[in-house]
Motif scaffolding. Sequence first.
Motif, mmCIF file in Angstrom:
data_model
loop_
_atom_site.group_PDB
_atom_site.id
_atom_site.type_symbol
_atom_site.label_atom_id
_atom_site.label_comp_id
_atom_site.label_asym_id
_atom_site.label_seq_id
_atom_site.Cartn_x
_atom_site.Cartn_y
_atom_site.Cartn_z
ATOM 1 N N THR A 64 0.821 -1.206 0.000
ATOM 2 C CA THR A 64 0.000 0.000 0.000
ATOM 3 C C THR A 64 0.859 1.262 0.000
ATOM 4 O O THR A 64 2.027 1.241 0.401
ATOM 5 C CB THR A 64 -0.930 0.040 1.227
ATOM 6 O OG1 THR A 64 -0.172 0.409 2.392
ATOM 7 C CG2 THR A 64 -1.578 -1.309 1.481
ATOM 8 N N THR A 109 -3.680 3.128 0.464
ATOM 9 C CA THR A 109 -3.957 3.521 1.852
ATOM 10 C C THR A 109 -2.706 4.186 2.413
ATOM 11 O O THR A 109 -1.603 4.012 1.890
ATOM 12 C CB THR A 109 -4.327 2.317 2.744
ATOM 13 O OG1 THR A 109 -3.202 1.431 2.835
ATOM 14 C CG2 THR A 109 -5.522 1.559 2.190
ATOM 15 N N ALA A 151 -5.323 -0.918 5.518
ATOM 16 C CA ALA A 151 -5.645 -1.738 4.351
ATOM 17 C C ALA A 151 -6.856 -2.633 4.603
ATOM 18 O O ALA A 151 -7.737 -2.775 3.748
ATOM 19 C CB ALA A 151 -4.436 -2.581 3.963
ATOM 20 N N VAL A 153 0.510 -7.088 5.090
ATOM 21 C CA VAL A 153 0.422 -5.790 4.396
ATOM 22 C C VAL A 153 1.760 -5.074 4.529
ATOM 23 O O VAL A 153 2.314 -4.981 5.634
ATOM 24 C CB VAL A 153 -0.700 -4.902 4.977
ATOM 25 C CG1 VAL A 153 -0.809 -3.604 4.174
ATOM 26 C CG2 VAL A 153 -2.034 -5.633 5.000
#
Length: 566
Positions: free
Chosen positions: A320, A417, A423, A444
Amino acid sequence: MARPEKIRLGDLLVQQKLLSQEQLGTALEKQKASGRKLGRVLVEHGFVTEDEISGAIARQLNIPLLDLRHVHVRPETVRLLPEQLARRFRAVVVEIKDDKVRVAMADPTDLFAYDEIVNHLKREVTVAVANEGSLAQFIDLIYRRSEEISELARNLTEELSDEVIDFGTLAATQNAEEAPVVRLLQSVFEDAIQVRASDIHVEPQEKSLQIRFRVDGVLSVATEADRKIGPALIQRLKLMADLDIAEKRLPQDGRFVIRLKKRAVDVRMSTVPVQFGESAVLRLLTHGGVTSLTDMQMPEAQLARLQALIHRPHGLILVTGPTGSGKTTTLYAALADLNTPERKLLTVEDPVEYRLPGINQVQVNDKIELTFARALRAFLRQDPDVILVGEMRDTETALIALRAALTGHLVLSTLHTNDAPSAAARLLDMGAPPFLLSTSLAGVVAQRLVRKLCPVCARPAQLDVNERVWMKTELAAGLDESVLKQARGCGHCNHTGYQGRQGIYELLEIDGELAGLLNRGDTSGFRTAAQKRLAGQTLRDEALRLVCESKTSVAEAMRVTHQVDE
């Protein structure tokens, strides 16, 4: 200083025990067959390094050995020697003192080169020796093509004022490379590559055409020219990208490949109609730019955890961050590590940024309804081991990816994000069922790119009030200002104070407790628990680490972490 003496490089290296007689004999045979310089042959065959050659010459002639990566030189001083002579003789002017000129040369024993340089400068010359590779890079940085671009733009303006150029005919002629517009574009591309630009922006203004480069994430003006040459440049670029040159009312996208200085460069082109014509943005992607995870300068502990994560047999791993934060580079690095004959890897992207051997890559095409979701559904019938989804754009794509991760596939994708804990909440907002997300999401990675201080001109930091307060607030230990540096600007970094970028990362692995919170849809509890696991390892912590290691400035760390807070 007296004229340098002529020495035999091979004998010198043998004398200083850097080379054996057998190696010298082999190299001389290769040199005789190829006609190249002996030093280049020795380096290419791994007998000696460029640094060893430079050091040996410096010791023999008793002259300074310069590391041009750490020499601060004014561009106007370097340009006392024209670019043509600098490249021909592998030499640059580095200092003027008391009407004496110091010249760094790759081969100070080249007496013909020395005499020509003295004849041109018409001053007393002292010599130093420099590594040939770093000298070539230094020449590329200093001898920017801005003046050449401006001159070619002026020539093109004069030509267009007299006649209309048929670019369709021009493209088909054998001497197309001689056309002013082609020479101008070539100079623009070469200049962009020299300064490591990621994008070229061609923008028509009311009274001028502006060409800007994005270097290390920041735009700067490369040149301004007469507005009337804008249509000519855009039309030539459209021909190269095989776009419709008659359509000027609608956006268009295309791509082409150019070869500059023996490097293939993929160019992605986007045109948009604007108030004063058409604007074009060119994304430059150099072939061979894909690295492995070990090349991404992650902290060792973080790297080991990520490598373990991507080698799981199934699960969803998200990367992200905002646009331009290096998400695609991280995903490709993971694919490069996973790309073995035992695995089948499939990707669906928009667009395909790098072509990777051994990997099946699909380009999204909305015109024929080849969407992320449709390609993903087809992938599941292709017996894949690893699937890369360029971006989680909609609920349908997210649901198919989560189900694929649940049914024995490793799925990699990106999401926009600000940090890693956000996320999961974003996927829940997109409509992902909590039970499916909790069983599929494996980890993540959130990331940003931080500009690195130029090693040549960085100076001790003088913090302003805001910077000092911010540092004292963020640092648990006391603030030691002596290790902090700030940007200044020089010829090496195009006067920005920064040269290159480095990724900072935070990695969140989904364990049993976090999965349970997701299964209950408790996003608040999930964020609280996730932040506890990331304590000391957040994006802000990584930015502070680079500041305390003198790799970036406090101002840059504040800029990047402000993006995280937004």
